[in-house]
Scaffold this active site. Structure first.
Site, PDB file in Angstrom:
ATOM      1  N   LEU A 181       0.872  -1.165   0.000  1.00 24.37           N
ATOM      2  CA  LEU A 181       0.000   0.000   0.000  1.00 24.37           C
ATOM      3  C   LEU A 181       0.912   1.218   0.000  1.00 24.37           C
ATOM      4  O   LEU A 181       1.933   1.229   0.692  1.00 24.37           O
ATOM      5  CB  LEU A 181      -0.888   0.030   1.244  1.00 24.37           C
ATOM      6  CG  LEU A 181      -2.136  -0.854   1.268  1.00 24.37           C
ATOM      7  CD1 LEU A 181      -2.766  -0.815   2.662  1.00 24.37           C
ATOM      8  CD2 LEU A 181      -3.145  -0.402   0.223  1.00 24.37           C
ATOM      9  N   ASP A 182       0.564   2.234  -0.775  1.00 30.84           N
ATOM     10  CA  ASP A 182       1.374   3.443  -0.797  1.00 30.84           C
ATOM     11  C   ASP A 182       1.548   4.010   0.612  1.00 30.84           C
ATOM     12  O   ASP A 182       0.695   3.809   1.479  1.00 30.84           O
ATOM     13  CB  ASP A 182       0.712   4.517  -1.671  1.00 30.84           C
ATOM     14  CG  ASP A 182       0.600   4.086  -3.125  1.00 30.84           C
ATOM     15  OD1 ASP A 182       1.441   3.291  -3.553  1.00 30.84           O
ATOM     16  OD2 ASP A 182      -0.336   4.552  -3.796  1.00 30.84           O
ATOM     17  N   LYS A 183       2.617   4.739   0.792  1.00 34.36           N
ATOM     18  CA  LYS A 183       2.900   5.345   2.100  1.00 34.36           C
ATOM     19  C   LYS A 183       1.732   6.201   2.569  1.00 34.36           C
ATOM     20  O   LYS A 183       1.378   6.218   3.755  1.00 34.36           O
ATOM     21  CB  LYS A 183       4.178   6.185   2.014  1.00 34.36           C
ATOM     22  CG  LYS A 183       4.616   6.800   3.337  1.00 34.36           C
ATOM     23  CD  LYS A 183       5.936   7.548   3.172  1.00 34.36           C
ATOM     24  CE  LYS A 183       6.392   8.141   4.494  1.00 34.36           C
ATOM     25  NZ  LYS A 183       7.700   8.846   4.370  1.00 34.36           N
ATOM     26  N   GLU A 184       1.076   6.905   1.635  1.00 37.44           N
ATOM     27  CA  GLU A 184      -0.022   7.803   2.007  1.00 37.44           C
ATOM     28  C   GLU A 184      -1.384   7.101   2.038  1.00 37.44           C
ATOM     29  O   GLU A 184      -2.414   7.743   2.264  1.00 37.44           O
ATOM     30  CB  GLU A 184      -0.076   9.005   1.055  1.00 37.44           C
ATOM     31  CG  GLU A 184      -0.221   8.646  -0.405  1.00 37.44           C
ATOM     32  CD  GLU A 184       1.116   8.522  -1.125  1.00 37.44           C
ATOM     33  OE1 GLU A 184       1.157   8.871  -2.313  1.00 37.44           O
ATOM     34  OE2 GLU A 184       2.102   8.076  -0.513  1.00 37.44           O
ATOM     35  N   SER A 185      -1.397   5.781   1.816  1.00 34.63           N
ATOM     36  CA  SER A 185      -2.633   5.002   1.888  1.00 34.63           C
ATOM     37  C   SER A 185      -2.675   4.219   3.194  1.00 34.63           C
ATOM     38  O   SER A 185      -1.659   4.040   3.866  1.00 34.63           O
ATOM     39  CB  SER A 185      -2.724   4.033   0.707  1.00 34.63           C
ATOM     40  OG  SER A 185      -2.728   4.743  -0.522  1.00 34.63           O
TER      41      SER A 185
END
Length: 244
Positions: free
Chosen positions: A111-115
């Site tokens: 998962l993306d860092k911002e997700s």
């Protein structure tokens, strides 16, 4: 080498030790960092019982299943924003240090860092590609908040497939959740896929949360918490396997 009838492909053997996934094992083999009985192994090599496998000179051993227990670790984490899905412990905020498990584990996908939301981690490198391959149709459901009202046209366009980079995404399921929110169910996991798909329609993702992977749901698991998968959950996720 031992009897070919009992042989196992080298990349599968490495994954079964929990050292890394098959894909990473292939990279190690290609880099000539793996030896079998003291000899550098090539791609497609097989090993049998009694063969000594080493990576960078360190011997690997297949995990033995404990009586009444499991050979491997399988957990789900409700990942917070700001945690990076990498095994590189030199990276600040990496997911391995965040979970701080006593066993060697690694994330299945990312998962993306911002997700935020549901991500699986395991010590069984042999199942990683099986879950990630789009052709195996493992559904991943996300709840997404965007910067402007969600329209029917936007939902239909996302569901049909969107050209991002040099490929068109696979058809998927979409539905409106709120004026500025929608749900999307994917069977593939391209890097930053939902954000790039939304960008194609001039929508900006403000919040992205994964809530389900196939039969596995976040449920009451709070952000930052993790738990072991149950036997029922494992059988539902990978019904053809029994090597837990």
């Amino acid at each position: 080498m031992t009897d070919e009838r009992a042989s196992t492909r080298l990349n599968k053997h490495i994954a079964e030790t929990g050292f890394c996934s098959r894909r990473e094992a292939d990279r190690l083999i290609a880099a000539r960092r793996v030896t079998v009985n003291g000899i550098a192994a090539g791609m497609g090599a097989v090993v049998g019982e009694g063969d000594e496998v080493k990576v960078d000179g360190h011997e690997l051993r297949v995990r033995q299943k404990k009586a009444g227990g499991r050979k491997h670790v399988y957990i789900m984490l409700n990942k917070p924003v700001g945690i990076t899905c990498t095994t590189e412990q030199a990276v600040d905020g990496n997911i391995i240090d965040f979970v701080d498990h006593q066993e060697r584990i690694f994330p299945i996908g990312r998962l993306d860092k911002e997700s935020e939301g549901l991500i699986l981690l395991t010590s069984n490198g042999d199942i990683v590609n099986e879950i990630l391959r789009a052709e195996n149709k493992h559904e991943k459901e996300y709840h997404v908040a965007v910067n402007k009202p969600v329209t029917d046209e936007f939902l239909r366009g996302m569901a049909r497939g969107v050209r991002i980079r040099d490929e068109v995404t696979l058809p998927c399921k979409t539905a409106r959740l709120a004026k500025f929110g929608f749900r999307i169910v994917l069977t593939q996991g391209l890097n930053r896929q939902i954000r790039l798909m939304s960008d194609a329609f001039d929508y900006r993702v403000k919040q992205l949360r994964r809530v389900r992977i196939d039969n596995l749901k976040l449920g009451a698991l709070k952000i930052g918490q993790w738990r072991n998968l149950t036997e029922v959950e494992l059988r539902g996720l990978l019904p053809q396997r029994t090597d837990w």
